[in-house]
Design a protein around this motif. Structure first.
Motif, PDB file in Angstrom:
ATOM      1  N   GLY A 126     -12.450  29.043  17.772  1.00 47.82           N
ATOM      2  CA  GLY A 126     -10.797  29.291  17.137  1.00 47.82           C
ATOM      3  C   GLY A 126     -10.022  30.138  17.958  1.00 47.82           C
ATOM      4  O   GLY A 126      -8.850  30.439  17.844  1.00 47.82           O
ATOM      5  N   VAL A 127     -10.409  30.001  19.405  1.00 49.19           N
ATOM      6  CA  VAL A 127      -9.381  30.581  20.461  1.00 49.19           C
ATOM      7  C   VAL A 127      -8.842  29.870  21.278  1.00 49.19           C
ATOM      8  O   VAL A 127      -7.972  30.071  22.050  1.00 49.19           O
ATOM      9  N   GLY A 128      -8.889  28.564  21.103  1.00 46.23           N
ATOM     10  CA  GLY A 128      -8.312  27.577  22.051  1.00 46.23           C
ATOM     11  C   GLY A 128      -8.831  26.101  22.048  1.00 46.23           C
ATOM     12  O   GLY A 128     -10.143  26.160  21.895  1.00 46.23           O
ATOM     13  N   ASP A 129      -8.389  25.168  22.537  1.00 47.67           N
ATOM     14  CA  ASP A 129      -9.012  23.895  22.672  1.00 47.67           C
ATOM     15  C   ASP A 129      -9.460  23.474  24.044  1.00 47.67           C
ATOM     16  O   ASP A 129      -9.106  24.368  24.928  1.00 47.67           O
ATOM     17  N   VAL A 130     -10.250  22.718  24.181  1.00 48.26           N
ATOM     18  CA  VAL A 130     -10.914  22.188  25.403  1.00 48.26           C
ATOM     19  C   VAL A 130     -10.272  20.946  25.987  1.00 48.26           C
ATOM     20  O   VAL A 130     -10.041  20.135  25.064  1.00 48.26           O
ATOM     21  N   THR A 131      -9.711  21.061  26.915  1.00 44.64           N
ATOM     22  CA  THR A 131      -8.750  19.871  27.564  1.00 44.64           C
ATOM     23  C   THR A 131      -9.383  19.317  28.611  1.00 44.64           C
ATOM     24  O   THR A 131     -10.264  20.024  29.482  1.00 44.64           O
ATOM     25  N   ALA A 172     -11.011  22.335  30.945  1.00 49.95           N
ATOM     26  CA  ALA A 172     -10.336  23.776  30.727  1.00 49.95           C
ATOM     27  C   ALA A 172     -10.516  24.223  29.468  1.00 49.95           C
ATOM     28  O   ALA A 172     -10.186  23.229  28.401  1.00 49.95           O
ATOM     29  N   GLY A 173     -10.645  25.309  29.150  1.00 44.81           N
ATOM     30  CA  GLY A 173     -10.549  25.817  27.692  1.00 44.81           C
ATOM     31  C   GLY A 173     -10.075  27.345  27.684  1.00 44.81           C
ATOM     32  O   GLY A 173      -9.715  27.809  28.676  1.00 44.81           O
ATOM     33  N   PRO A 174     -10.375  28.028  26.571  1.00 45.49           N
ATOM     34  CA  PRO A 174      -9.693  29.193  26.490  1.00 45.49           C
ATOM     35  C   PRO A 174     -10.625  30.418  27.434  1.00 45.49           C
ATOM     36  O   PRO A 174     -11.732  30.587  27.324  1.00 45.49           O
ATOM     37  N   SER A 175      -9.915  30.506  28.524  1.00 49.35           N
ATOM     38  CA  SER A 175     -10.446  31.647  29.759  1.00 49.35           C
ATOM     39  C   SER A 175     -11.471  31.059  30.394  1.00 49.35           C
ATOM     40  O   SER A 175     -12.201  31.593  31.037  1.00 49.35           O
ATOM     41  N   PHE A 176     -11.551  29.592  30.594  1.00 47.74           N
ATOM     42  CA  PHE A 176     -12.545  28.904  31.509  1.00 47.74           C
ATOM     43  C   PHE A 176     -12.002  27.585  32.147  1.00 47.74           C
ATOM     44  O   PHE A 176     -11.192  27.141  31.573  1.00 47.74           O
ATOM     45  N   GLU A 177     -12.652  27.340  33.173  1.00 52.37           N
ATOM     46  CA  GLU A 177     -12.605  25.912  33.764  1.00 52.37           C
ATOM     47  C   GLU A 177     -13.704  25.580  34.334  1.00 52.37           C
ATOM     48  O   GLU A 177     -14.476  26.451  35.305  1.00 52.37           O
ATOM     49  N   ILE A 178     -13.947  24.255  34.079  1.00 55.33           N
ATOM     50  CA  ILE A 178     -14.988  23.631  34.983  1.00 55.33           C
ATOM     51  C   ILE A 178     -14.806  22.401  35.702  1.00 55.33           C
ATOM     52  O   ILE A 178     -13.996  21.569  35.438  1.00 55.33           O
ATOM     53  N   ARG A 179     -15.121  22.485  36.914  1.00 58.28           N
ATOM     54  CA  ARG A 179     -14.786  21.416  37.792  1.00 58.28           C
ATOM     55  C   ARG A 179     -15.842  21.129  38.945  1.00 58.28           C
ATOM     56  O   ARG A 179     -16.769  21.962  39.037  1.00 58.28           O
ATOM     57  N   ARG A 180     -15.696  20.147  39.745  1.00 59.19           N
ATOM     58  CA  ARG A 180     -16.646  19.717  40.685  1.00 59.19           C
ATOM     59  C   ARG A 180     -15.979  20.330  41.974  1.00 59.19           C
ATOM     60  O   ARG A 180     -14.892  20.144  42.431  1.00 59.19           O
ATOM     61  N   ILE A 181     -16.880  21.135  42.786  1.00 59.49           N
ATOM     62  CA  ILE A 181     -16.451  21.603  44.138  1.00 59.49           C
ATOM     63  C   ILE A 181     -17.568  21.259  44.999  1.00 59.49           C
ATOM     64  O   ILE A 181     -18.760  21.817  44.822  1.00 59.49           O
TER      65      ILE A 181
END
Length: 63
Positions: free
Chosen positions: A34-39, A46-55
């Motif tokens: 309940g703290v935000g959506d994942v987009t 990206a979600g509430p206070s995180f980001e996942i990506r390829r590096i």
């Protein structure tokens, strides 16, 4: 392209599908907090206070 035995390919595909289902469950659980959506945009989750990506060919998470 996969060059191994067909049965090994099927086993790996089944494992990949199971792991993908685990990821979907985790994303649903994050949204359930309940703290935000994942987009998804520009190759990033990206979600509430995180980001996942390829590096450099690897998935990374940044908080």
């Amino acid at each position: 392209m996969y060059t191994g035995r067909p049965e090994d390919l099927h086993r790996a595909e089944a494992k990949a599908a199971a792991l993908a289902a685990d990821v979907a469950r985790l994303l649903t659980a994050i949204e359930g907090l309940g703290v935000g959506d994942v987009t998804v945009a520009n190759g990033r989750l990206a979600g509430p206070s995180f980001e996942i990506r390829r590096i450099n060919g690897r998935w990374t998470a940044r908080a």
